[in-house]
Design a protein around this motif. Structure first.
Motif, PDB file in Angstrom:
ATOM      1  N   VAL A  43      57.977  38.272  33.057  1.00 21.80           N
ATOM      2  CA  VAL A  43      56.762  38.746  33.573  1.00 21.80           C
ATOM      3  C   VAL A  43      55.540  38.762  32.438  1.00 21.80           C
ATOM      4  O   VAL A  43      54.326  38.331  32.933  1.00 21.80           O
ATOM      5  CB  VAL A  43      56.969  40.332  34.090  1.00 21.80           C
ATOM      6  N   GLY A  44      55.793  39.081  31.208  1.00 18.83           N
ATOM      7  CA  GLY A  44      54.677  38.889  30.438  1.00 18.83           C
ATOM      8  C   GLY A  44      54.291  37.443  30.094  1.00 18.83           C
ATOM      9  O   GLY A  44      53.141  37.140  30.062  1.00 18.83           O
ATOM     10  N   VAL A  45      55.231  36.499  29.890  1.00 18.25           N
ATOM     11  CA  VAL A  45      54.843  35.231  29.784  1.00 18.25           C
ATOM     12  C   VAL A  45      54.004  34.824  30.969  1.00 18.25           C
ATOM     13  O   VAL A  45      52.977  33.917  30.966  1.00 18.25           O
ATOM     14  CB  VAL A  45      55.909  34.404  29.475  1.00 18.25           C
ATOM     15  N   ALA A  46      54.579  35.131  32.289  1.00 21.83           N
ATOM     16  CA  ALA A  46      53.969  34.664  33.535  1.00 21.83           C
ATOM     17  C   ALA A  46      52.534  35.021  33.504  1.00 21.83           C
ATOM     18  O   ALA A  46      51.413  34.416  33.881  1.00 21.83           O
ATOM     19  CB  ALA A  46      54.609  34.956  34.834  1.00 21.83           C
ATOM     20  N   LEU A  47      52.185  36.191  33.218  1.00 22.94           N
ATOM     21  CA  LEU A  47      51.058  36.786  33.155  1.00 22.94           C
ATOM     22  C   LEU A  47      49.980  36.003  32.056  1.00 22.94           C
ATOM     23  O   LEU A  47      48.712  35.883  32.278  1.00 22.94           O
ATOM     24  CB  LEU A  47      50.983  38.467  32.687  1.00 22.94           C
ATOM     25  N   LEU A  48      50.588  35.877  30.859  1.00 24.12           N
ATOM     26  CA  LEU A  48      49.837  34.873  29.859  1.00 24.12           C
ATOM     27  C   LEU A  48      49.219  33.560  30.101  1.00 24.12           C
ATOM     28  O   LEU A  48      48.447  33.049  30.093  1.00 24.12           O
ATOM     29  CB  LEU A  48      50.744  34.905  28.581  1.00 24.12           C
TER      30      LEU A  48
ATOM     31  N   MET B 256      41.847  31.264  42.310  1.00 25.68           N
ATOM     32  CA  MET B 256      43.152  32.270  42.220  1.00 25.68           C
ATOM     33  C   MET B 256      42.969  33.505  41.403  1.00 25.68           C
ATOM     34  O   MET B 256      42.897  33.325  40.213  1.00 25.68           O
ATOM     35  CB  MET B 256      44.582  31.532  42.301  1.00 25.68           C
ATOM     36  N   LYS B 257      43.112  34.750  41.760  1.00 22.58           N
ATOM     37  CA  LYS B 257      42.912  35.979  41.149  1.00 22.58           C
ATOM     38  C   LYS B 257      44.036  36.322  40.198  1.00 22.58           C
ATOM     39  O   LYS B 257      45.112  36.000  40.883  1.00 22.58           O
ATOM     40  CB  LYS B 257      42.547  37.042  41.758  1.00 22.58           C
ATOM     41  N   GLN B 258      43.877  36.568  38.952  1.00 29.85           N
ATOM     42  CA  GLN B 258      45.159  36.702  38.353  1.00 29.85           C
ATOM     43  C   GLN B 258      45.866  37.985  38.693  1.00 29.85           C
ATOM     44  O   GLN B 258      45.172  38.939  39.260  1.00 29.85           O
ATOM     45  CB  GLN B 258      44.857  37.031  36.866  1.00 29.85           C
ATOM     46  N   THR B 259      47.146  37.892  38.740  1.00 33.37           N
ATOM     47  CA  THR B 259      48.210  39.009  39.330  1.00 33.37           C
ATOM     48  C   THR B 259      47.842  40.463  38.574  1.00 33.37           C
ATOM     49  O   THR B 259      47.745  40.212  37.237  1.00 33.37           O
ATOM     50  CB  THR B 259      49.653  38.579  39.020  1.00 33.37           C
ATOM     51  N   ARG B 260      47.630  41.195  39.183  1.00 39.18           N
ATOM     52  CA  ARG B 260      47.384  42.668  38.587  1.00 39.18           C
ATOM     53  C   ARG B 260      48.728  43.330  38.134  1.00 39.18           C
ATOM     54  O   ARG B 260      49.719  43.214  38.852  1.00 39.18           O
ATOM     55  CB  ARG B 260      46.621  43.715  39.544  1.00 39.18           C
ATOM     56  N   LEU B 261      48.696  44.223  36.870  1.00 35.14           N
ATOM     57  CA  LEU B 261      49.959  44.789  36.572  1.00 35.14           C
ATOM     58  C   LEU B 261      50.071  45.914  37.323  1.00 35.14           C
ATOM     59  O   LEU B 261      51.458  45.985  37.749  1.00 35.14           O
ATOM     60  CB  LEU B 261      49.523  45.170  35.005  1.00 35.14           C
ATOM     61  N   GLY B 262      49.446  46.485  38.121  1.00 35.68           N
ATOM     62  CA  GLY B 262      49.913  47.456  39.169  1.00 35.68           C
ATOM     63  C   GLY B 262      50.658  47.193  40.220  1.00 35.68           C
ATOM     64  O   GLY B 262      51.627  47.940  40.733  1.00 35.68           O
ATOM     65  N   VAL B 263      50.284  45.934  40.869  1.00 38.51           N
ATOM     66  CA  VAL B 263      51.229  45.220  41.737  1.00 38.51           C
ATOM     67  C   VAL B 263      52.540  45.106  41.338  1.00 38.51           C
ATOM     68  O   VAL B 263      53.341  45.241  42.044  1.00 38.51           O
ATOM     69  CB  VAL B 263      50.424  43.927  42.397  1.00 38.51           C
ATOM     70  N   LEU B 264      52.612  44.386  40.131  1.00 39.48           N
ATOM     71  CA  LEU B 264      53.899  44.056  39.503  1.00 39.48           C
ATOM     72  C   LEU B 264      54.909  45.527  39.525  1.00 39.48           C
ATOM     73  O   LEU B 264      55.944  45.667  39.510  1.00 39.48           O
ATOM     74  CB  LEU B 264      53.805  43.375  38.205  1.00 39.48           C
ATOM     75  N   ILE B 265      54.204  46.680  39.070  1.00 39.76           N
ATOM     76  CA  ILE B 265      54.752  47.730  38.675  1.00 39.76           C
ATOM     77  C   ILE B 265      55.187  48.505  40.042  1.00 39.76           C
ATOM     78  O   ILE B 265      56.176  48.688  40.130  1.00 39.76           O
ATOM     79  CB  ILE B 265      53.816  48.828  37.954  1.00 39.76           C
ATOM     80  N   ASN B 266      54.320  48.088  40.898  1.00 43.06           N
ATOM     81  CA  ASN B 266      54.733  48.725  42.511  1.00 43.06           C
ATOM     82  C   ASN B 266      55.958  47.741  42.940  1.00 43.06           C
ATOM     83  O   ASN B 266      56.886  48.425  43.558  1.00 43.06           O
ATOM     84  CB  ASN B 266      53.767  48.565  43.113  1.00 43.06           C
ATOM     85  N   VAL B 267      56.080  46.613  42.698  1.00 46.35           N
ATOM     86  CA  VAL B 267      57.250  45.867  43.145  1.00 46.35           C
ATOM     87  C   VAL B 267      58.234  46.154  42.256  1.00 46.35           C
ATOM     88  O   VAL B 267      59.667  46.198  43.085  1.00 46.35           O
ATOM     89  CB  VAL B 267      56.876  44.101  42.908  1.00 46.35           C
ATOM     90  N   GLY B 268      58.433  46.274  41.213  1.00 47.46           N
ATOM     91  CA  GLY B 268      59.565  46.603  40.390  1.00 47.46           C
ATOM     92  C   GLY B 268      59.989  48.143  40.691  1.00 47.46           C
ATOM     93  O   GLY B 268      61.132  48.305  40.860  1.00 47.46           O
ATOM     94  N   ALA B 269      59.219  48.860  40.897  1.00 46.37           N
ATOM     95  CA  ALA B 269      59.432  50.197  41.303  1.00 46.37           C
ATOM     96  C   ALA B 269      60.358  50.536  42.491  1.00 46.37           C
ATOM     97  O   ALA B 269      61.024  51.218  42.721  1.00 46.37           O
ATOM     98  CB  ALA B 269      58.350  51.480  41.257  1.00 46.37           C
ATOM     99  N   LEU B 270      59.462  49.915  43.585  1.00 46.23           N
ATOM    100  CA  LEU B 270      60.185  49.869  44.872  1.00 46.23           C
ATOM    101  C   LEU B 270      61.317  49.041  44.918  1.00 46.23           C
ATOM    102  O   LEU B 270      62.338  49.514  45.535  1.00 46.23           O
ATOM    103  CB  LEU B 270      59.187  49.375  46.020  1.00 46.23           C
TER     104      LEU B 270
END
Length: 198
Positions: free
Chosen positions: A130-135, A1-15
Motif C-alpha cells: 500500500v505504501g509503495v503504491a501511494l508513493l 486522476m486524483k491520488q488515492t486518499r488514505l482514508g479510503v484505504l483505511i475504510n477498505v481495510g477496516a470493512l
C-alpha cells in the motif's frame, strides 16, 4: 486522476477485516474450518510492491528528463495500476489482520499461534505494498507536454454555456492565425474580439 486518499484505504481495510472476522466466528461456531494464512500471499505482495517501485522509479526518471525506456503513455497508465494495487493490498491487509485477531483467541494452541504469526507477516507485506503504491502515484505526476498543440494561450478557455452566443463560436486555439481564402480578416469579426481570440 486524483491520488488515492488514505482514508479510503483505511475504510477498505477496516470493512474487509470486520467482515472477515465475523465470517470466521460464524464458521468456527458451526464447526467449519477457517482458511489458513499462506506465506505465498506475503511473497506476492512484496513482489507487486517491488515491481511497482521499479516502474515508478522509471517514471521519476522520465519526469526528471533522464534517459529511460519508460514512455509517457505507459507512465500515464501506471497511476491506475498503482491505485488498484493500493486498494487491493489494503483489503488483503484487513483480511490478514482479522486472521491475526481470530487466531489470538486461541493463542494457547500452537497451530493458531503459528497461523497468527504468518497472518501478521502477510498483513505487514500488504501494508508495504500500500505504501509503495501511494508513493508511485505521487511519482506519476507528469509535467505538461510542451509539444501538445492544444495547450496554448486559450487552453483554459471555458465558454459560458448559459449564453446563446456560446453556441455560435467554437473555441479554437490560435484562431487568429487561420487564413481562410475569401473571408474577412479574423480581427474584423466581432466574435473574435469578444472572446479575445485575435
Amino acid at each position: 486522476m486524483k491520488q488515492t486518499r488514505l482514508g479510503v484505504l483505511i475504510n477498505v481495510g477496516a470493512l474487509t477485516g470486520l467482515a472477515t472476522y465475523l465470517a470466521f466466528v460464524v464458521l468456527n461456531n458451526k464447526m467449519i474450518g477457517v482458511p489458513r494464512p499462506s506465506l505465498l500471499t506475503a511473497i506476492l505482495m512484496l513482489y507487486i510492491a517491488g515491481l511497482l517501485w521499479w516502474q515508478g522509479w522509471e517514471v521519476k526518471k522520465l519526469v526528471a528528463g533522464e534517459e529511460t525506456r519508460m514512455t509517457r503513455l505507459r507512465a500515464a497508465r501506471l497511476p491506475l495500476w498503482a491505485k488498484a494495487c493500493a486498494i487491493g493490498a489494503s483489503a488483503v491487509a484487513g483480511y490478514s489482520a482479522a486472521q491475526v485477531a481470530f487466531c489470538l483467541r486461541y493463542a494457547d494452541v500452537a497451530l493458531y499461534r503459528r497461523d497468527a504469526i504468518e497472518a501478521g507477516l502477510v498483513a505487514v507485506a500488504a501494508a508495504i505494498a500500500v505504501g509503495v503504491a501511494l508513493l508511485v502515484e505521487h511519482w506519476c505526476t507528469l509535467p505538461p507536454d510542451d509539444d501538445d498543440p492544444s495547450r496554448g494561450d486559450h487552453a483554459h478557455y471555458r465558454p459560458d454555456y448559459n449564453s446563446p452566443d456560446a453556441y455560435l463560436v467554437t473555441p479554437l486555439p490560435l484562431l487568429g492565425e487561420i487564413d481562410v481564402p475569401g473571408s474577412a480578416p479574423a480581427e474584423q469579426h466581432g466574435c473574435c474580439r469578444e472572446y479575445n481570440y485575435c
